[in-house]
Design a protein around this motif. Structure first.
Motif, PDB file in Angstrom:
ATOM      1  N   GLU B  15       0.924  -1.265   0.134  1.00  0.00           N
ATOM      2  CA  GLU B  15      -0.060  -0.102  -0.091  1.00  0.00           C
ATOM      3  C   GLU B  15       0.712   1.146  -0.016  1.00  0.00           C
ATOM      4  O   GLU B  15       1.760   1.390   0.850  1.00  0.00           O
ATOM      5  CB  GLU B  15      -0.824   0.100   1.202  1.00  0.00           C
ATOM      6  CG  GLU B  15      -2.233  -0.444   1.351  1.00  0.00           C
ATOM      7  CD  GLU B  15      -3.050  -0.238   2.345  1.00  0.00           C
ATOM      8  OE1 GLU B  15      -2.583  -0.784   3.647  1.00  0.00           O
ATOM      9  OE2 GLU B  15      -4.136   0.548   2.401  1.00  0.00           O
ATOM     10  N   THR B  18       4.160   3.441  -5.479  1.00  0.00           N
ATOM     11  CA  THR B  18       3.951   3.849  -7.100  1.00  0.00           C
ATOM     12  C   THR B  18       4.129   2.400  -7.981  1.00  0.00           C
ATOM     13  O   THR B  18       5.175   1.865  -7.655  1.00  0.00           O
ATOM     14  CB  THR B  18       4.673   5.001  -7.363  1.00  0.00           C
ATOM     15  OG1 THR B  18       4.125   6.010  -6.558  1.00  0.00           O
ATOM     16  CG2 THR B  18       4.600   5.362  -8.989  1.00  0.00           C
ATOM     17  N   ARG B  59      -4.794   9.884  -8.837  1.00  0.00           N
ATOM     18  CA  ARG B  59      -3.679   8.903  -8.670  1.00  0.00           C
ATOM     19  C   ARG B  59      -3.096   8.339 -10.074  1.00  0.00           C
ATOM     20  O   ARG B  59      -2.191   7.556  -9.833  1.00  0.00           O
ATOM     21  CB  ARG B  59      -3.828   7.989  -7.767  1.00  0.00           C
ATOM     22  CG  ARG B  59      -4.253   8.518  -6.201  1.00  0.00           C
ATOM     23  CD  ARG B  59      -4.544   7.514  -5.046  1.00  0.00           C
ATOM     24  NE  ARG B  59      -5.638   6.563  -5.365  1.00  0.00           N
ATOM     25  CZ  ARG B  59      -5.290   5.301  -5.781  1.00  0.00           C
ATOM     26  NH1 ARG B  59      -4.482   4.903  -5.787  1.00  0.00           N
ATOM     27  NH2 ARG B  59      -6.775   4.790  -6.138  1.00  0.00           N
ATOM     28  N   ILE B  75       0.286   4.397 -11.291  1.00  0.00           N
ATOM     29  CA  ILE B  75      -0.650   4.528 -10.329  1.00  0.00           C
ATOM     30  C   ILE B  75       0.322   4.876  -9.070  1.00  0.00           C
ATOM     31  O   ILE B  75       0.992   4.167  -8.507  1.00  0.00           O
ATOM     32  CB  ILE B  75      -1.145   2.900  -9.887  1.00  0.00           C
ATOM     33  CG1 ILE B  75      -1.966   2.567 -11.311  1.00  0.00           C
ATOM     34  CG2 ILE B  75      -2.347   3.363  -8.897  1.00  0.00           C
ATOM     35  CD1 ILE B  75      -2.668   1.154 -10.737  1.00  0.00           C
ATOM     36  N   ARG B  76      -0.199   5.903  -8.352  1.00  0.00           N
ATOM     37  CA  ARG B  76       0.616   6.384  -7.304  1.00  0.00           C
ATOM     38  C   ARG B  76      -0.192   6.151  -6.000  1.00  0.00           C
ATOM     39  O   ARG B  76      -1.204   5.938  -5.953  1.00  0.00           O
ATOM     40  CB  ARG B  76       0.593   7.951  -7.534  1.00  0.00           C
ATOM     41  CG  ARG B  76       1.669   8.546  -8.484  1.00  0.00           C
ATOM     42  CD  ARG B  76       1.624  10.081  -8.270  1.00  0.00           C
ATOM     43  NE  ARG B  76       0.509  10.824  -8.875  1.00  0.00           N
ATOM     44  CZ  ARG B  76       0.130  10.693 -10.151  1.00  0.00           C
ATOM     45  NH1 ARG B  76       0.949  10.532 -11.063  1.00  0.00           N
ATOM     46  NH2 ARG B  76      -0.927  11.273 -10.608  1.00  0.00           N
ATOM     47  N   ASP B  77       0.376   6.085  -5.067  1.00  0.00           N
ATOM     48  CA  ASP B  77      -0.293   5.923  -3.528  1.00  0.00           C
ATOM     49  C   ASP B  77      -1.167   4.868  -3.825  1.00  0.00           C
ATOM     50  O   ASP B  77      -2.598   4.821  -3.478  1.00  0.00           O
ATOM     51  CB  ASP B  77      -0.914   7.221  -3.115  1.00  0.00           C
ATOM     52  CG  ASP B  77      -1.367   6.915  -1.805  1.00  0.00           C
ATOM     53  OD1 ASP B  77      -2.577   7.877  -1.282  1.00  0.00           O
ATOM     54  OD2 ASP B  77      -0.889   6.223  -1.063  1.00  0.00           O
ATOM     55  N   SER B  78      -0.788   3.453  -4.097  1.00  0.00           N
ATOM     56  CA  SER B  78      -1.552   2.307  -4.355  1.00  0.00           C
ATOM     57  C   SER B  78      -2.530   2.015  -3.028  1.00  0.00           C
ATOM     58  O   SER B  78      -2.140   2.193  -1.947  1.00  0.00           O
ATOM     59  CB  SER B  78      -0.701   1.174  -4.624  1.00  0.00           C
ATOM     60  OG  SER B  78       0.378   1.376  -5.746  1.00  0.00           O
ATOM     61  N   LYS B  79      -3.750   1.732  -3.329  1.00  0.00           N
ATOM     62  CA  LYS B  79      -4.664   1.252  -2.348  1.00  0.00           C
ATOM     63  C   LYS B  79      -4.935  -0.291  -2.554  1.00  0.00           C
ATOM     64  O   LYS B  79      -4.850  -0.870  -3.593  1.00  0.00           O
ATOM     65  CB  LYS B  79      -6.000   2.258  -2.438  1.00  0.00           C
ATOM     66  CG  LYS B  79      -5.997   3.582  -2.658  1.00  0.00           C
ATOM     67  CD  LYS B  79      -5.582   4.210  -1.516  1.00  0.00           C
ATOM     68  CE  LYS B  79      -5.619   5.862  -1.626  1.00  0.00           C
ATOM     69  NZ  LYS B  79      -4.887   6.449  -0.655  1.00  0.00           N
ATOM     70  N   ASP B  82      -7.102  -0.917  -5.491  1.00  0.00           N
ATOM     71  CA  ASP B  82      -6.484  -1.113  -6.655  1.00  0.00           C
ATOM     72  C   ASP B  82      -6.063  -2.303  -7.321  1.00  0.00           C
ATOM     73  O   ASP B  82      -5.841  -2.337  -8.276  1.00  0.00           O
ATOM     74  CB  ASP B  82      -5.227  -0.138  -6.914  1.00  0.00           C
ATOM     75  CG  ASP B  82      -5.555   1.294  -6.658  1.00  0.00           C
ATOM     76  OD1 ASP B  82      -4.596   1.948  -6.113  1.00  0.00           O
ATOM     77  OD2 ASP B  82      -6.565   1.691  -6.793  1.00  0.00           O
ATOM     78  N   SER B  83      -6.224  -3.441  -6.509  1.00  0.00           N
ATOM     79  CA  SER B  83      -5.802  -4.802  -6.906  1.00  0.00           C
ATOM     80  C   SER B  83      -6.750  -5.265  -7.943  1.00  0.00           C
ATOM     81  O   SER B  83      -8.130  -5.245  -7.884  1.00  0.00           O
ATOM     82  CB  SER B  83      -5.942  -5.810  -5.658  1.00  0.00           C
ATOM     83  OG  SER B  83      -4.971  -5.488  -4.623  1.00  0.00           O
ATOM     84  N   LEU B 108      -2.198  -6.735 -10.863  1.00  0.00           N
ATOM     85  CA  LEU B 108      -1.775  -6.063  -9.748  1.00  0.00           C
ATOM     86  C   LEU B 108      -2.328  -6.587  -8.459  1.00  0.00           C
ATOM     87  O   LEU B 108      -3.452  -6.538  -8.184  1.00  0.00           O
ATOM     88  CB  LEU B 108      -2.022  -4.363  -9.858  1.00  0.00           C
ATOM     89  CG  LEU B 108      -1.465  -3.371  -8.767  1.00  0.00           C
ATOM     90  CD1 LEU B 108       0.064  -3.506  -8.472  1.00  0.00           C
ATOM     91  CD2 LEU B 108      -2.239  -2.076  -8.960  1.00  0.00           C
ATOM     92  N   VAL B 110      -2.166  -5.252  -4.365  1.00  0.00           N
ATOM     93  CA  VAL B 110      -1.732  -4.339  -3.622  1.00  0.00           C
ATOM     94  C   VAL B 110      -1.819  -4.994  -2.072  1.00  0.00           C
ATOM     95  O   VAL B 110      -2.906  -5.476  -1.654  1.00  0.00           O
ATOM     96  CB  VAL B 110      -2.394  -3.008  -3.642  1.00  0.00           C
ATOM     97  CG1 VAL B 110      -1.979  -2.088  -2.448  1.00  0.00           C
ATOM     98  CG2 VAL B 110      -2.321  -2.327  -5.092  1.00  0.00           C
TER      99      VAL B 110
END
Lengths: 113, 112
Positions: B15, B18, B59, B75-79, B82-83, B108, B110
């Motif tokens: 989490e 980037t 993001r 993708i910045r600041d992955s949550k 976002d998976s 992806l 996360v």
């Protein structure tokens, strides 16, 4: 937000049987599509439909497949004699303009046994 | 070169990290591109369109490099949310049909 709706969400059929997958595209859209995705594989193009006729089809879309837009709202995919390898998720999509991307329906999971 | 090619991943990131994915395409005449997101056993959903050099939405940043024929998604600041699998999508070149071609997707994950 307008949606593309597909029914049924899951269909189980015996090999050799006919199935009809149904879709209601977004009402003002002009281009309609069927794609399929075998589990774990990529999204594959089947057929596109514009101005009441097929505009393109892939090698997958053989004589066993047909599409119809019978009443100006529904868009159907028929598989005449299903095979085991037809098991996949079938997605309907529509768009007003190809260069805006598509909106997909939530898909019909077809399982041929 | 395949029409649309992506690294399948998975990309495992913590989490807040980037992460960037690339996609290469073969048709140099293609003008616009898309990134779609697909959750497991769900339909693809449009994430971003890329028409010129790039596009930014919160993001997410998509960039296009026509000379090298690739597009990227950052993708910045992955949550955790976002998976998903991210699909690179290429329309036909002008007047060459009306179907989109999908890449195989980059997965992806996360992690907390």
């Amino acid at each position: 937000e307008p949606e593309v709706t597909q029914t049924p969400s899951h269909q189980v059929t015996q090999m050799g049987q006919e199935v009809i997958l149904r879709c209601v595209p977004i009402s003002n859209h002009l281009y309609f599509y069927w794609y399929r995705q075998i589990l774990g594989q990529k999204v594959e193009f089947l057929v596109s439909f514009y101005n009441n006729e097929i505009s393109e089809k892939s090698e997958i879309f053989d004589d066993q497949f047909s599409v119809e837009r019978p009443d100006g709202s529904n868009f159907t995919l028929k598989i005449r004699s299903t095979k085991l390898e037809d098991s996949a998720m079938y997605f309907c999509a529509s768009t007003l303009d190809i260069y805006r991307g598509y909106t997909f329906g939530s898909g019909t999971r077809l399982t041929v046994v | 070169r395949k029409e649309v090619e992506q690294d399948p991943g998975p990309f495992n990131v913590p989490e807040g990290a980037t992460v960037a994915f690339n996609c290469t395409y073969s048709n140099s005449a293609s003008q616009s591109f898309f990134w779609y997101r697909q959750d497991c056993r769900k339909e693809p959903k449009l994430l971003m369109s890329v028409y010129s050099s790039g596009n930014e939405d919160g993001r997410f940043t998509a960039q296009l490099n026509r000379a090298s024929q690739y597009i990227s998604l950052l993708i910045r600041d992955s949550k955790l949310s976002d998976s998903a699998t991210y699909l690179c999508v290429v329309p036909p070149a002008n007047n060459a049909g009306n179907m989109l071609t999908f890449g195989g997707g980059t997965r992806l994950m996360v992690k907390p």
